[in-house]
Motif scaffolding. Structure first.
Motif, PDB file in Angstrom:
ATOM      1  N   ALA A 134      -2.281   3.649   3.452  1.00  0.00           N
ATOM      2  CA  ALA A 134      -0.870   3.391   3.777  1.00  0.00           C
ATOM      3  C   ALA A 134      -0.574   3.687   5.238  1.00  0.00           C
ATOM      4  CB  ALA A 134       0.033   4.237   2.875  1.00  0.00           C
ATOM      5  N   ASN A 177       2.122   1.638  -3.536  1.00  0.00           N
ATOM      6  CA  ASN A 177       1.069   2.162  -4.413  1.00  0.00           C
ATOM      7  C   ASN A 177       0.838   3.647  -4.173  1.00  0.00           C
ATOM      8  OD1 ASN A 177       0.730  -0.429  -5.419  1.00  0.00           O
ATOM      9  ND2 ASN A 177      -0.947  -0.920  -4.010  1.00  0.00           N
ATOM     10  N   MET A 178       0.853   4.050  -2.896  1.00  0.00           N
ATOM     11  CA  MET A 178       0.631   5.453  -2.579  1.00  0.00           C
ATOM     12  C   MET A 178       1.727   6.330  -3.170  1.00  0.00           C
ATOM     13  SD  MET A 178       0.856   7.377   1.078  1.00  0.00           S
ATOM     14  CE  MET A 178       2.645   7.383   0.850  1.00  0.00           C
ATOM     15  N   LYS A 180      -9.770  -0.986   1.333  1.00  0.00           N
ATOM     16  CA  LYS A 180      -9.220  -0.088   0.300  1.00  0.00           C
ATOM     17  C   LYS A 180     -10.268   0.219  -0.766  1.00  0.00           C
ATOM     18  CE  LYS A 180      -6.042  -1.747  -2.404  1.00  0.00           C
ATOM     19  NZ  LYS A 180      -4.731  -2.193  -2.924  1.00  0.00           N
ATOM     20  N   LEU A 197       1.057   9.139  -5.993  1.00  0.00           N
ATOM     21  CA  LEU A 197       1.360  10.541  -5.721  1.00  0.00           C
ATOM     22  C   LEU A 197       2.427  11.072  -6.664  1.00  0.00           C
ATOM     23  CD1 LEU A 197       1.349  10.630  -1.804  1.00  0.00           C
ATOM     24  CD2 LEU A 197      -0.423  11.434  -3.379  1.00  0.00           C
ATOM     25  N   GLU A 216       0.828  -1.207   0.000  1.00  0.00           N
ATOM     26  CA  GLU A 216       0.000   0.000   0.000  1.00  0.00           C
ATOM     27  C   GLU A 216       0.862   1.256   0.000  1.00  0.00           C
ATOM     28  OE1 GLU A 216      -2.894  -0.696  -0.582  1.00  0.00           O
ATOM     29  OE2 GLU A 216      -2.812  -2.810  -0.051  1.00  0.00           O
ATOM     30  N   SER A 261      -5.502   9.644  -5.526  1.00  0.00           N
ATOM     31  CA  SER A 261      -4.171   9.243  -5.051  1.00  0.00           C
ATOM     32  C   SER A 261      -3.975   9.628  -3.588  1.00  0.00           C
ATOM     33  CB  SER A 261      -3.085   9.893  -5.919  1.00  0.00           C
ATOM     34  OG  SER A 261      -3.225   9.511  -7.276  1.00  0.00           O
ATOM     35  N   SER A 299      -6.214   9.760  -1.383  1.00  0.00           N
ATOM     36  CA  SER A 299      -6.990   8.866  -0.517  1.00  0.00           C
ATOM     37  C   SER A 299      -6.196   7.638  -0.103  1.00  0.00           C
ATOM     38  CB  SER A 299      -8.275   8.434  -1.227  1.00  0.00           C
ATOM     39  OG  SER A 299      -7.971   7.611  -2.354  1.00  0.00           O
ATOM     40  N   LEU A 300      -5.173   7.284  -0.879  1.00  0.00           N
ATOM     41  CA  LEU A 300      -4.344   6.134  -0.522  1.00  0.00           C
ATOM     42  C   LEU A 300      -3.449   6.400   0.675  1.00  0.00           C
ATOM     43  CD1 LEU A 300      -3.260   4.919  -4.083  1.00  0.00           C
ATOM     44  CD2 LEU A 300      -5.129   4.084  -2.675  1.00  0.00           C
ATOM     45  N   VAL A 301      -3.278   7.679   1.038  1.00  0.00           N
ATOM     46  CA  VAL A 301      -2.457   8.010   2.213  1.00  0.00           C
ATOM     47  C   VAL A 301      -3.067   7.388   3.458  1.00  0.00           C
ATOM     48  CG1 VAL A 301      -1.603   9.887   3.652  1.00  0.00           C
ATOM     49  CG2 VAL A 301      -1.622  10.125   1.155  1.00  0.00           C
TER      50      VAL A 301
END
Length: 381
Positions: A205, A35-36, A152, A40, A32, A198, A200-202
């Motif tokens: 992670a 990916n983040m 996710k 980003l 994760e 992108s 939102s992946l923070v």
């Protein structure tokens, strides 16, 4: 091993265990987080390079459709034209691709650091076992991964739906705008949506990284018996260390006995302690202890001294004072200079004494300071 012995893995992994795990390629990783970082980086690349790349791509497309009629019937010309256009597109995308490569490298380094293990590349047939594969799928870790995937999906879907809801009016209004303006507007909306998704992946992670670190530490936990065994292997087993110390003492004693024949005098207690002294006025500031010992070692020193005709002088207070105050290879302290000088003077007189002359008298009442007499047991005669 832990399961067989019934012990629980309650101890944190030692430094040796962590090094061995890294050598095997076992390091904490978070997909994760990777990916983040990638998303980003792609968002940042689109913001910084997107407008320039878009304009250049439009120019490449115009050039691709502006083909002369004769070239359409020439396969070689079409192939050359395609090669040039492909090269231009590749050079155009090169900065963005380089940024993505850097992001792909930084992501794993952020949590586990750099690690290359040849052991991790070796083929292990148990990995091809379908039974074990199914076991991993239906294990607690498989359930955790399933929960992470669903979470996710829920987060990204929620952000996407909210984003579409807020941008619905702008998306529907694109059909009423002129072509060029609508195209630019659509690109800006795409970049904006991509950045928000992108970001939102923070959140994902931020949850996954601590979990991966905890799970990595849990997998490397050790039992108390494993910690004890590793300590024995690292520091050495007691019986081995004892044997090494004994061999070291024997070797040191052998070297010490080799120095006794070079001594000028051996001062004794007379039975419990023996100290061998050597003095070279050209190389030494004061007499130096070349050997010393008690009991059996003292007897051995006296025997070697007698064998090599080294003078033996009985002076119990002085022998004990030197024995407890001076280590082998060190010069005697200043407080014992006078007493030792009298002994050495007597020894030198014996060496020059002729049988027909008067025999030198041994020194009596040697001046040994009180502070040296208080050192050591001082009970042996």
């Amino acid at each position: 091993m832990a399961e067989e012995s019934g012990q629980e893995r309650t101890e944190r992994a030692t430094g040796k265990r962590l090094r061995e795990a890294r050598e095997k390629g076992q390091i904490p990783r978070s997909r994760e987080l990777n990916n983040m970082v990638m998303m980003l980086a792609a968002s940042g690349g689109l913001v910084l390079l997107g407008q320039g790349m878009l304009q250049s791509l439009q120019g490449i497309l115009r050039q691709a459709f502006q083909v002369e009629r004769d070239s359409l019937f020439d396969p070689v010309a079409m192939l050359q034209s395609f090669g040039h256009l492909f090269g231009d597109a590749l050079m155009l995308l090169a900065p963005f691709l380089l940024l993505m490569i850097v992001a792909a490298v930084i992501g794993p380094l952020a949590i586990g650091g750099w690690s290359f293990s040849a052991q991790a590349l070796t083929l292990k047939w148990e990995r091809l076992n379908p039974v074990k594969g199914l076991g991993k799928i239906f294990s607690w870790r498989g359930l955790v991964e399933l929960g992470k995937a669903l979470a996710k999906f829920a987060v990204v879907a929620t952000v996407a739906v909210t984003l579409l809801w807020n941008l619905a009016s702008e998306l529907l209004g694109l059909g009423f705008e002129p072509y060029e303006r609508a195209f630019d507007h659509a690109v800006s909306l795409f970049v904006k949506a991509f950045i928000i998704l992108s970001a939102s992946l923070v959140l994902i992670a931020a949850v996954d990284v601590p979990f991966q670190l905890w799970d990595y530490a849990r997998q490397l936990r050790m039992t108390r018996q494993e910690v004890k065994d590793e300590f024995k292997e690292t520091e050495g087993r007691p019986e081995v260390k004892s044997r090494i110390r004994r061999l070291q003492r024997e070797l040191a004693q052998r070297r010490m006995m080799e120095e006794v024949p070079k001594a000028d005098v051996v001062i004794t207690n007379p039975t419990h302690y023996a100290v061998a002294l050597r003095y070279d006025q050209d190389k030494m500031k004061a007499p130096r202890v070349v050997a010393k010992g008690s009991d059996l070692v003292a007897a051995r020193i006296r025997a070697v001294a007698s064998e090599h005709r080294v003078p033996i002088f009985s002076a119990p207070p002085l022998a004990r004072a030197i024995y407890f105050s001076t280590e082998i290879g060190r010069e005697i302290p200043a407080g014992l200079y006078v007493a030792v000088a009298q002994v050495l003077a007597y020894v030198y007189q014996l060496k020059t004494w002729a049988p027909g002359g008067a025999r030198p008298e041994p020194p009596a009442d040697l001046p040994v300071p009180e502070e040296f007499l208080k050192r050591g047991p001082g009970k042996r005669a």
